[in-house]
Design a protein around this motif. Structure first.
Motif, PDB file in Angstrom:
ATOM      1  N   VAL A  92      31.504  29.556  39.295  1.00  0.00           N
ATOM      2  CA  VAL A  92      31.642  28.602  38.194  1.00  0.00           C
ATOM      3  C   VAL A  92      30.376  28.719  37.352  1.00  0.00           C
ATOM      4  CG1 VAL A  92      31.910  26.198  37.506  1.00  0.00           C
ATOM      5  CG2 VAL A  92      33.085  27.055  39.553  1.00  0.00           C
ATOM      6  N   TYR A  93      30.552  28.929  36.059  1.00  0.00           N
ATOM      7  CA  TYR A  93      29.429  29.093  35.148  1.00  0.00           C
ATOM      8  C   TYR A  93      29.211  27.802  34.372  1.00  0.00           C
ATOM      9  CZ  TYR A  93      29.143  34.071  36.113  1.00  0.00           C
ATOM     10  OH  TYR A  93      28.951  35.280  36.735  1.00  0.00           O
ATOM     11  N   TYR A  94      27.954  27.372  34.349  1.00  0.00           N
ATOM     12  CA  TYR A  94      27.592  26.119  33.695  1.00  0.00           C
ATOM     13  C   TYR A  94      26.626  26.386  32.552  1.00  0.00           C
ATOM     14  CZ  TYR A  94      29.395  23.871  37.926  1.00  0.00           C
ATOM     15  OH  TYR A  94      30.184  23.445  38.974  1.00  0.00           O
ATOM     16  N   CYS A  95      26.864  25.720  31.438  1.00  0.00           N
ATOM     17  CA  CYS A  95      25.932  25.749  30.319  1.00  0.00           C
ATOM     18  C   CYS A  95      24.899  24.647  30.522  1.00  0.00           C
ATOM     19  CB  CYS A  95      26.702  25.537  29.020  1.00  0.00           C
ATOM     20  SG  CYS A  95      25.683  25.566  27.530  1.00  0.00           S
ATOM     21  N   ASN A  96      23.661  24.939  30.161  1.00  0.00           N
ATOM     22  CA  ASN A  96      22.570  23.971  30.300  1.00  0.00           C
ATOM     23  C   ASN A  96      21.757  23.929  29.022  1.00  0.00           C
ATOM     24  OD1 ASN A  96      19.379  23.882  31.076  1.00  0.00           O
ATOM     25  ND2 ASN A  96      20.569  22.339  32.180  1.00  0.00           N
ATOM     26  N   ALA A  97      21.332  22.735  28.648  1.00  0.00           N
ATOM     27  CA  ALA A  97      20.437  22.571  27.504  1.00  0.00           C
ATOM     28  C   ALA A  97      19.222  21.784  27.956  1.00  0.00           C
ATOM     29  CB  ALA A  97      21.145  21.844  26.365  1.00  0.00           C
ATOM     30  N   GLY A  98      18.035  22.334  27.697  1.00  0.00           N
ATOM     31  CA  GLY A  98      16.803  21.686  28.089  1.00  0.00           C
ATOM     32  C   GLY A  98      16.002  21.245  26.887  1.00  0.00           C
ATOM     33  N   GLY A  99      15.129  20.271  27.105  1.00  0.00           N
ATOM     34  CA  GLY A  99      14.323  19.709  26.045  1.00  0.00           C
ATOM     35  C   GLY A  99      14.027  18.260  26.383  1.00  0.00           C
ATOM     36  N   TRP A 100      14.359  17.345  25.457  1.00  0.00           N
ATOM     37  CA  TRP A 100      14.201  15.924  25.760  1.00  0.00           C
ATOM     38  C   TRP A 100      15.095  15.542  26.944  1.00  0.00           C
ATOM     39  CZ3 TRP A 100      14.417  12.876  20.489  1.00  0.00           C
ATOM     40  CH2 TRP A 100      13.350  13.323  19.683  1.00  0.00           C
ATOM     41  N   GLY A 107      31.445  23.148  33.326  1.00  0.00           N
ATOM     42  CA  GLY A 107      31.631  24.370  34.093  1.00  0.00           C
ATOM     43  C   GLY A 107      32.916  25.084  33.738  1.00  0.00           C
ATOM     44  N   THR A 108      32.888  26.400  33.830  1.00  0.00           N
ATOM     45  CA  THR A 108      34.084  27.211  33.596  1.00  0.00           C
ATOM     46  C   THR A 108      34.147  28.298  34.663  1.00  0.00           C
ATOM     47  OG1 THR A 108      35.305  28.501  31.931  1.00  0.00           O
ATOM     48  CG2 THR A 108      32.908  28.761  31.943  1.00  0.00           C
ATOM     49  N   GLN A 109      35.326  28.490  35.213  1.00  0.00           N
ATOM     50  CA  GLN A 109      35.499  29.429  36.320  1.00  0.00           C
ATOM     51  C   GLN A 109      35.602  30.855  35.799  1.00  0.00           C
ATOM     52  OE1 GLN A 109      35.750  28.835  39.833  1.00  0.00           O
ATOM     53  NE2 GLN A 109      35.620  31.080  39.894  1.00  0.00           N
TER      54      GLN A 109
END
Length: 114
Positions: A92-100, A107-109
């Motif tokens: 499962v692939y997850y997008c992540n956004a970092g910062g504040w 997630g997408t398989q």
């Protein structure tokens, strides 16, 4: 807050390609880095690739040369082009956004058949 919506997962044969996309919304200016992580059954979540606001990229050794991360700042979207896929890329692939904030998509398989 930042909201992330992923798309593009699916089933592909080994050696094939897939392109994942992640659209961000909300407090966009708070983001300084976006990335893709993956989690296979029974394993820990691991970083696949990341890209900073200035375009600097980082890849896991296992995907270097096969995957490419890119971002479209006008559309607040990040993509992961995955080529020469292997069975061990199944996760499962997850997008992540970092910062504040540290924000995650749902997630997408991705399944690669050997």
């Amino acid at each position: 807050q930042v909201q992330l919506v992923e798309s593009g997962g699916g089933l592909v044969q080994a050696g094939g390609s897939l392109r994942l996309s992640c659209a961000a919304s909300g407090i966009i200016f708070s983001i300084n880095r976006m990335g893709w992580y993956r989690q296979a059954p029974g394993k820990q979540r691991e970083l696949v690739a990341s890209i900073t606001n200035d375009g600097s990229t980082n890849y896991a050794d296992s995907v270097e040369g096969r995957f490419t991360i890119s971002r479209d700042n006008a559309k607040n979207t990040v993509h992961l082009q995955m080529n020469s896929l292997k069975a061990e890329d199944t996760a499962v692939y997850y997008c992540n956004a970092g910062g504040w904030y540290n924000s995650w998509g749902q997630g997408t398989q991705v399944t690669v058949s050997s």
